[in-house]
Design a protein around this motif. Structure first.
Motif, PDB file in Angstrom:
ATOM      1  N   MET A  28       0.842  -1.188   0.000  1.00 45.13           N
ATOM      2  CA  MET A  28       0.000   0.000   0.000  1.00 45.13           C
ATOM      3  C   MET A  28       0.876   1.236   0.000  1.00 45.13           C
ATOM      4  SD  MET A  28      -2.741   1.176   2.871  1.00 45.13           S
ATOM      5  CE  MET A  28      -1.447   1.239   4.101  1.00 45.13           C
ATOM      6  N   SER A  29       0.601   2.174  -0.904  1.00 47.03           N
ATOM      7  CA  SER A  29       1.407   3.378  -1.005  1.00 47.03           C
ATOM      8  C   SER A  29       0.766   4.495  -0.202  1.00 47.03           C
ATOM      9  CB  SER A  29       1.564   3.799  -2.471  1.00 47.03           C
ATOM     10  OG  SER A  29       2.339   4.971  -2.547  1.00 47.03           O
ATOM     11  N   ILE A  30       1.232   4.671   1.022  1.00 46.04           N
ATOM     12  CA  ILE A  30       0.699   5.747   1.856  1.00 46.04           C
ATOM     13  C   ILE A  30       1.091   7.089   1.277  1.00 46.04           C
ATOM     14  CG2 ILE A  30       0.791   6.799   4.141  1.00 46.04           C
ATOM     15  CD1 ILE A  30       1.280   4.009   5.287  1.00 46.04           C
ATOM     16  N   ARG A  31       2.330   7.187   0.794  1.00 51.39           N
ATOM     17  CA  ARG A  31       2.797   8.484   0.296  1.00 51.39           C
ATOM     18  C   ARG A  31       1.951   8.979  -0.872  1.00 51.39           C
ATOM     19  NH1 ARG A  31       8.234   9.183  -0.735  1.00 51.39           N
ATOM     20  NH2 ARG A  31       8.239  10.056  -2.837  1.00 51.39           N
ATOM     21  N   HIS A  32       1.594   8.076  -1.770  1.00 50.22           N
ATOM     22  CA  HIS A  32       0.783   8.496  -2.910  1.00 50.22           C
ATOM     23  C   HIS A  32      -0.657   8.794  -2.485  1.00 50.22           C
ATOM     24  CE1 HIS A  32       4.108   6.444  -5.162  1.00 50.22           C
ATOM     25  NE2 HIS A  32       4.004   7.581  -5.825  1.00 50.22           N
ATOM     26  N   GLY A  33      -1.138   8.049  -1.508  1.00 53.61           N
ATOM     27  CA  GLY A  33      -2.465   8.339  -0.989  1.00 53.61           C
ATOM     28  C   GLY A  33      -2.525   9.733  -0.373  1.00 53.61           C
ATOM     29  N   LEU A  34      -1.484  10.106   0.371  1.00 52.28           N
ATOM     30  CA  LEU A  34      -1.446  11.440   0.972  1.00 52.28           C
ATOM     31  C   LEU A  34      -1.302  12.513  -0.098  1.00 52.28           C
ATOM     32  CD1 LEU A  34       0.764  10.869   4.159  1.00 52.28           C
ATOM     33  CD2 LEU A  34      -1.720  10.712   3.901  1.00 52.28           C
ATOM     34  N   LEU A  35      -0.497  12.232  -1.112  1.00 55.74           N
ATOM     35  CA  LEU A  35      -0.370  13.193  -2.213  1.00 55.74           C
ATOM     36  C   LEU A  35      -1.715  13.411  -2.898  1.00 55.74           C
ATOM     37  CD1 LEU A  35       3.019  12.206  -3.935  1.00 55.74           C
ATOM     38  CD2 LEU A  35       2.521  14.327  -2.687  1.00 55.74           C
ATOM     39  N   THR A  37     -10.068   0.425   6.230  1.00 59.98           N
ATOM     40  CA  THR A  37      -9.546  -0.911   5.921  1.00 59.98           C
ATOM     41  C   THR A  37      -8.060  -1.003   6.246  1.00 59.98           C
ATOM     42  OG1 THR A  37     -11.159  -1.119   4.136  1.00 59.98           O
ATOM     43  CG2 THR A  37      -9.289  -2.620   4.091  1.00 59.98           C
ATOM     44  N   TRP A  38      -7.332   0.087   5.993  1.00 56.52           N
ATOM     45  CA  TRP A  38      -5.900   0.152   6.311  1.00 56.52           C
ATOM     46  C   TRP A  38      -5.675   1.357   7.212  1.00 56.52           C
ATOM     47  CZ3 TRP A  38      -7.587  -0.109   1.087  1.00 56.52           C
ATOM     48  CH2 TRP A  38      -7.539  -1.401   0.550  1.00 56.52           C
ATOM     49  N   PRO A  39      -5.949   1.221   8.506  1.00 56.08           N
ATOM     50  CA  PRO A  39      -5.843   2.366   9.411  1.00 56.08           C
ATOM     51  C   PRO A  39      -4.412   2.888   9.516  1.00 56.08           C
ATOM     52  CG  PRO A  39      -6.145   0.332  10.658  1.00 56.08           C
ATOM     53  CD  PRO A  39      -6.359  -0.011   9.204  1.00 56.08           C
ATOM     54  N   LEU A  40      -4.315   4.196   9.674  1.00 48.56           N
ATOM     55  CA  LEU A  40      -3.025   4.854   9.857  1.00 48.56           C
ATOM     56  C   LEU A  40      -2.975   5.463  11.252  1.00 48.56           C
ATOM     57  CD1 LEU A  40      -2.729   6.893   6.508  1.00 48.56           C
ATOM     58  CD2 LEU A  40      -1.774   4.638   7.011  1.00 48.56           C
ATOM     59  N   ASN A  41      -1.764   5.639  11.757  1.00 49.07           N
ATOM     60  CA  ASN A  41      -1.627   6.445  12.963  1.00 49.07           C
ATOM     61  C   ASN A  41      -0.971   7.770  12.581  1.00 49.07           C
ATOM     62  OD1 ASN A  41       1.343   6.245  13.256  1.00 49.07           O
ATOM     63  ND2 ASN A  41       0.925   4.082  13.702  1.00 49.07           N
ATOM     64  N   LEU A  97       2.341  12.230  -8.524  1.00 53.53           N
ATOM     65  CA  LEU A  97       0.990  11.690  -8.381  1.00 53.53           C
ATOM     66  C   LEU A  97       0.415  11.280  -9.737  1.00 53.53           C
ATOM     67  CD1 LEU A  97      -1.391  11.124  -6.501  1.00 53.53           C
ATOM     68  CD2 LEU A  97      -2.124  13.504  -6.843  1.00 53.53           C
ATOM     69  N   THR A  98       0.614  12.122 -10.743  1.00 50.19           N
ATOM     70  CA  THR A  98       0.125  11.809 -12.089  1.00 50.19           C
ATOM     71  C   THR A  98       0.787  10.543 -12.619  1.00 50.19           C
ATOM     72  OG1 THR A  98      -0.306  14.145 -12.584  1.00 50.19           O
ATOM     73  CG2 THR A  98      -0.047  12.655 -14.460  1.00 50.19           C
ATOM     74  N   SER A  99       2.093  10.421 -12.381  1.00 51.35           N
ATOM     75  CA  SER A  99       2.826   9.229 -12.823  1.00 51.35           C
ATOM     76  C   SER A  99       2.303   7.982 -12.121  1.00 51.35           C
ATOM     77  CB  SER A  99       4.320   9.410 -12.541  1.00 51.35           C
ATOM     78  OG  SER A  99       5.037   8.234 -12.850  1.00 51.35           O
ATOM     79  N   TRP A 100       1.996   8.102 -10.834  1.00 48.40           N
ATOM     80  CA  TRP A 100       1.476   6.959 -10.066  1.00 48.40           C
ATOM     81  C   TRP A 100       0.135   6.492 -10.629  1.00 48.40           C
ATOM     82  CZ3 TRP A 100      -2.382   7.017  -5.782  1.00 48.40           C
ATOM     83  CH2 TRP A 100      -2.451   5.775  -5.127  1.00 48.40           C
ATOM     84  N   PHE A 101      -0.755   7.441 -10.918  1.00 48.85           N
ATOM     85  CA  PHE A 101      -2.059   7.076 -11.444  1.00 48.85           C
ATOM     86  C   PHE A 101      -1.955   6.429 -12.823  1.00 48.85           C
ATOM     87  CE2 PHE A 101      -4.103  10.317  -8.505  1.00 48.85           C
ATOM     88  CZ  PHE A 101      -4.791   9.369  -7.771  1.00 48.85           C
ATOM     89  N   ARG A 102      -0.987   6.860 -13.611  1.00 49.61           N
ATOM     90  CA  ARG A 102      -0.866   6.363 -14.978  1.00 49.61           C
ATOM     91  C   ARG A 102      -0.078   5.056 -15.078  1.00 49.61           C
ATOM     92  NH1 ARG A 102       0.478  12.024 -18.280  1.00 49.61           N
ATOM     93  NH2 ARG A 102      -1.653  12.900 -18.145  1.00 49.61           N
ATOM     94  N   THR A 103       0.650   4.702 -14.041  1.00 50.59           N
ATOM     95  CA  THR A 103       1.495   3.505 -14.077  1.00 50.59           C
ATOM     96  C   THR A 103       0.766   2.321 -13.463  1.00 50.59           C
ATOM     97  OG1 THR A 103       3.472   4.893 -13.850  1.00 50.59           O
ATOM     98  CG2 THR A 103       3.724   2.534 -13.411  1.00 50.59           C
ATOM     99  N   PRO A 104       0.629   1.195 -14.181  1.00 51.75           N
ATOM    100  CA  PRO A 104      -0.040   0.022 -13.611  1.00 51.75           C
ATOM    101  C   PRO A 104       0.685  -0.485 -12.366  1.00 51.75           C
ATOM    102  CG  PRO A 104       0.271  -0.229 -15.987  1.00 51.75           C
ATOM    103  CD  PRO A 104       1.067   0.962 -15.579  1.00 51.75           C
TER     104      PRO A 104
END
Length: 204
Positions: free
Chosen positions: A1-8, A32-36, A76-83
């Motif tokens: 799970m990519s927390i960094r991309h989720g925050l971005l 589902t994936w709780p964070l602290n 962020l754009t690269s993350w969304f576009r990359t499978p």
């Protein structure tokens, strides 16, 4: 799970502070994936170090606000576009458990499978009830729609796991009934007949 991309992605909607990001992340994924908060601020620190976010003042309550940078938007754009890469799948505890159970003295692998199947089916039923409840009230905002998508992924995942467990049990039955698989120790097999493993792979 990519927390960094989720925050971005959340910062792409506007400036946020740490605990706000945690709350919105959990709302979007149904916890589902709780964070602290510590995870959130650690990740924000790394994103700031990498030039993807920057601190931009405070809100009325004095919370330090983070803002996404141009570099962060590009990432962020690269993350969304990359499978998502499936060439190196994450370790799966259940698959490892069954692999280790095969041939382990004193372990009844069918019992392991049946125990897991009961748990998997219960989880699938729980997810299905949550989905029915979510659909009972038409999703009102993006967070509810996002949670519904996550929930449906969990349902599909547990359905696939249940089918895989059925397949594992069926395979074990077939292998147990095949005489050539009963060789106790590969080291003691005659050198002229080394193809037992190949025979097992090609009979399916």
């Amino acid at each position: 799970m990519s927390i960094r991309h989720g925050l971005l992605a959340l910062l792409g909607r506007g400036p946020r502070y740490g605990s706000q990001l945690r709350t919105e992340f959990e709302n979007r994924t149904g916890s589902t994936w709780p964070l602290n908060v510590g995870q959130v601020y650690t990740t924000l620190g790394r994103l700031e170090r990498d030039g993807m976010v920057e601190q931009g003042g405070t809100d009325d309550a004095g919370h330090a606000l983070y803002t996404i940078t141009d570099g962060g938007r590009a990432e962020l754009t690269s993350w969304f576009r990359t499978p998502v890469d499936r060439a190196n799948p994450p370790r799966d505890e259940l698959a490892i458990k069954l692999a280790m159970a095969v041939g382990t003295p004193g372990i009844d692998i069918r019992e392991v499978i049946q125990s897991q199947r009961r748990h998997t089916v219960k989880a699938m039923q729980d997810y299905t009830r949550l989905k029915a409840r979510a659909l009972g009230a038409e999703p009102a905002d993006r967070d509810e729609v996002a949670w519904l998508l996550v929930l449906e992924q969990l349902i599909f995942q547990t359905e696939a796991e249940a089918r895989w467990l059925d397949h594992c049990e069926s395979r074990l039955v077939r292998l147990t009934l095949m005489p050539e698989t009963r060789a106790a120790d590969p080291v003691s097999e005659p050198a002229a007949e080394p193809a037992t493993g190949t025979t097992r792979r090609t009979r399916d």
